[in-house]
Scaffold this motif. Structure first.
Motif, PDB file in Angstrom:
ATOM      1  N   ARG A  84       3.455   5.320  -9.410  1.00  0.00           N
ATOM      2  CA  ARG A  84       3.885   6.711  -9.257  1.00  0.00           C
ATOM      3  C   ARG A  84       4.892   6.858  -8.127  1.00  0.00           C
ATOM      4  O   ARG A  84       6.054   7.133  -8.350  1.00  0.00           O
ATOM      5  N   ASN A  85       4.435   6.655  -6.871  1.00  0.00           N
ATOM      6  CA  ASN A  85       5.342   6.810  -5.724  1.00  0.00           C
ATOM      7  C   ASN A  85       4.788   5.994  -4.570  1.00  0.00           C
ATOM      8  O   ASN A  85       3.916   6.459  -3.830  1.00  0.00           O
TER       9      ASN A  85
ATOM     10  N   LEU B  35       1.590  -9.434  -2.368  1.00  0.00           N
ATOM     11  CA  LEU B  35       2.011  -8.083  -2.024  1.00  0.00           C
ATOM     12  C   LEU B  35       0.877  -7.110  -2.287  1.00  0.00           C
ATOM     13  O   LEU B  35       0.296  -7.090  -3.376  1.00  0.00           O
ATOM     14  N   TRP B  36       0.556  -6.281  -1.284  1.00  0.00           N
ATOM     15  CA  TRP B  36      -0.372  -5.164  -1.448  1.00  0.00           C
ATOM     16  C   TRP B  36       0.458  -3.887  -1.319  1.00  0.00           C
ATOM     17  O   TRP B  36       1.324  -3.787  -0.443  1.00  0.00           O
ATOM     18  N   SER B  37       0.196  -2.936  -2.199  1.00  0.00           N
ATOM     19  CA  SER B  37       0.979  -1.698  -2.178  1.00  0.00           C
ATOM     20  C   SER B  37       0.062  -0.486  -2.136  1.00  0.00           C
ATOM     21  O   SER B  37      -1.086  -0.519  -2.607  1.00  0.00           O
ATOM     22  N   GLY B  38       0.575   0.586  -1.552  1.00  0.00           N
ATOM     23  CA  GLY B  38      -0.144   1.857  -1.498  1.00  0.00           C
ATOM     24  C   GLY B  38       0.704   2.932  -2.128  1.00  0.00           C
ATOM     25  O   GLY B  38       1.909   2.996  -1.874  1.00  0.00           O
ATOM     26  N   GLU B  39       0.100   3.765  -2.969  1.00  0.00           N
ATOM     27  CA  GLU B  39       0.900   4.776  -3.642  1.00  0.00           C
ATOM     28  C   GLU B  39       0.196   6.126  -3.689  1.00  0.00           C
ATOM     29  O   GLU B  39      -1.025   6.217  -3.720  1.00  0.00           O
ATOM     30  N   HIS B  40       1.043   7.161  -3.683  1.00  0.00           N
ATOM     31  CA  HIS B  40       0.554   8.521  -3.808  1.00  0.00           C
ATOM     32  C   HIS B  40       0.029   8.756  -5.215  1.00  0.00           C
ATOM     33  O   HIS B  40       0.704   8.453  -6.199  1.00  0.00           O
TER      34      HIS B  40
ATOM     35  N   GLY C 208      -5.120  13.994  -5.769  1.00  0.00           N
ATOM     36  CA  GLY C 208      -6.129  12.944  -5.694  1.00  0.00           C
ATOM     37  C   GLY C 208      -5.597  11.672  -6.314  1.00  0.00           C
ATOM     38  O   GLY C 208      -4.543  11.637  -6.943  1.00  0.00           O
ATOM     39  N   GLY C 209      -6.342  10.577  -6.126  1.00  0.00           N
ATOM     40  CA  GLY C 209      -5.991   9.324  -6.769  1.00  0.00           C
ATOM     41  C   GLY C 209      -4.990   8.469  -6.049  1.00  0.00           C
ATOM     42  O   GLY C 209      -4.334   7.632  -6.681  1.00  0.00           O
ATOM     43  N   ASP C 210      -4.821   8.629  -4.722  1.00  0.00           N
ATOM     44  CA  ASP C 210      -4.020   7.659  -3.966  1.00  0.00           C
ATOM     45  C   ASP C 210      -4.646   6.274  -4.154  1.00  0.00           C
ATOM     46  O   ASP C 210      -5.872   6.139  -4.231  1.00  0.00           O
TER      47      ASP C 210
ATOM     48  N   ALA D 298      -2.352  11.427   0.923  1.00  0.00           N
ATOM     49  CA  ALA D 298      -0.891  11.245   0.964  1.00  0.00           C
ATOM     50  C   ALA D 298      -0.579  10.003   1.793  1.00  0.00           C
ATOM     51  O   ALA D 298      -0.018  10.052   2.887  1.00  0.00           O
ATOM     52  N   THR D 299      -0.963   8.843   1.249  1.00  0.00           N
ATOM     53  CA  THR D 299      -0.798   7.572   1.956  1.00  0.00           C
ATOM     54  C   THR D 299       0.677   7.253   2.156  1.00  0.00           C
ATOM     55  O   THR D 299       1.525   7.555   1.322  1.00  0.00           O
ATOM     56  N   ALA D 300       0.968   6.609   3.274  1.00  0.00           N
ATOM     57  CA  ALA D 300       2.346   6.255   3.606  1.00  0.00           C
ATOM     58  C   ALA D 300       2.391   4.773   3.979  1.00  0.00           C
ATOM     59  O   ALA D 300       1.849   3.946   3.274  1.00  0.00           O
ATOM     60  N   GLY D 301       3.022   4.436   5.116  1.00  0.00           N
ATOM     61  CA  GLY D 301       3.186   3.036   5.477  1.00  0.00           C
ATOM     62  C   GLY D 301       1.875   2.328   5.755  1.00  0.00           C
ATOM     63  O   GLY D 301       0.859   2.959   6.084  1.00  0.00           O
TER      64      GLY D 301
END
Length: 375
Positions: free
Chosen positions: A219-220, A233-238, A242-244, A292-295
């Protein structure tokens, strides 16, 4: 857990030679630490990276790239950036320093690039000479460009084999594109540092697929980090409402968006087909409601021995720093830090070469804040 009141002491904005934020000890589950303001006066800082001399390079979403010396002195904006769309969530985004900087001098930065049919996320590299960027070269541009001011991504992560990853948003209005291979929306891409495509990318021989694509169904993604032991690679997305998510991002894997998600539409309403579907990966961790996860970054330093191996995730909406206790590919426990003590949107978290953690606050008067062990 004992939280104590922060004492805020004002210094000269952007020209600090000593910490402006002092704190009594903050006692977390595994460490006691203090907060210092390293620099302030940044306009919505987005990315942060360290140069070999200990200075920092910081991107401001408003379209500036600045150097900050080890004592916290904020330099004037570097000249020579390309045209940038500064609107909505767009602007100057992430910045990263080439692991081979000593021999190449390259820095990399992502940004919202204008075009005839809209805008998209682009990636460029450059060298710094004094107060000017030289040899500025765009090495990737997300296709297609669309009229949207949302969901640009993006984080830059070096793989260690001479390639790099760039995380890309679905552009909000084009979320269904995340499931097809003829575009870069909602994808992670992997390229060489000159912009060419690695021969072992998963879709290089797939007819109709863009060869830069590494994984799909996102998504983002505004957070990404390499696992210090596995090199994955581990990634975090918005998520939506809900559902980060936290995902282990692997070649050729479909992470589901918008077919499967733990979130729901804004204002309520189902998105997609549910939580799981055969052939689509589920996250190793998710949040309801959304943070709203970021870095994000894995901690590998010596300053906080009991945090070693933990994953730290900055959040915007929740104004917290989440510490995730990782065992293998599982999250065993989450601890949320700084919601009471700081109370500011956190855009990024980076481990410095000194082993301290550095935070970027997402404000029009943004700060670089250092976490260091309590005295």
């Amino acid at each position: 857990m004992r939280f104590t009141r922060l004492l805020l002491c004002l210094g000269l904005a952007g020209l600090l030679t000593a910490p402006a934020l002092s704190a009594e000890t903050i006692d977390s589950e595994r460490a006691s630490f203090e907060l210092e303001t390293v620099a302030e006066g940044l306009k919505n800082p987005w990315g942060l990276a360290f140069l070999p001399d200990g200075s920092m390079i910081v991107s401001e979403r408003a379209g500036n790239l600045r150097l900050v010396n080890p004592k916290g002195k904020l330099g004037e904006p570097l000249q020579g950036l390309p045209n940038i769309v500064v609107k909505g969530q767009g602007g100057l985004l992430d910045v990263a320093v080439d692991p081979d900087y000593a021999s190449t001098g390259w820095i990399f930065f992502s940004y919202s690039e204008p075009g005839e049919r809209g805008n998209s996320t682009a990636l460029a590299r450059a060298r710094i000479e004094g107060k000017v960027l030289v040899d500025v070269t765009r090495i990737f541009s997300q296709k297609p460009k669309v009229e949207s001011n949302a969901h640009f991504g993006s984080r830059i992560v070096f793989k260690g084999d001479g390639t790099l990853f760039l995380t890309l948003g679905d552009r909000y209005s084009r979320m269904d594109d995340a499931q097809t291979l003829d575009n870069h929306h909602g994808k992670v891409i992997r390229i060489n540092k000159d912009g060419s495509v690695p021969a072992d990318n998963p879709y290089v021989n797939t007819e109709g697929a863009l060869p830069e694509i590494w994984s799909i169904g996102h998504r983002n993604m505004q957070g990404a980090a390499m696992h210090p032991e596995t090199g994955e690679l581990w990634s975090g997305e918005h998520g939506a409402q809900g559902g980060d998510e936290i995902n282990i991002d692997r070649a050729g894997v479909n992470y589901g968006w918008p077919v499967v998600t733990y979130g729901e539409d804004y204002g309520g309403g189902k998105i997609g087909e549910g939580f799981k579907k055969e052939g689509m990966e589920t996250p190793i961790y998710y949040w309801l409601p959304s943070l709203a996860t970021a870095g994000m970054t894995f901690y590998t330093g010596d300053q906080f021995p009991k945090w070693r191996g933990d994953l730290f995730v900055a959040s915007l909406r929740a104004e917290t720093l989440s510490r995730l206790d990782i065992e293998g590919e599982r999250v065993l426990h989450e601890e949320r830090l700084l919601a009471d003590e700081l109370g500011e949107r956190l855009r990024h978290v980076v481990q410095g070469p000194d082993g301290y953690l550095y935070l970027l606050t997402d404000q029009s008067d943004g700060k670089i804040i250092r976490l260091k062990p309590a005295k």
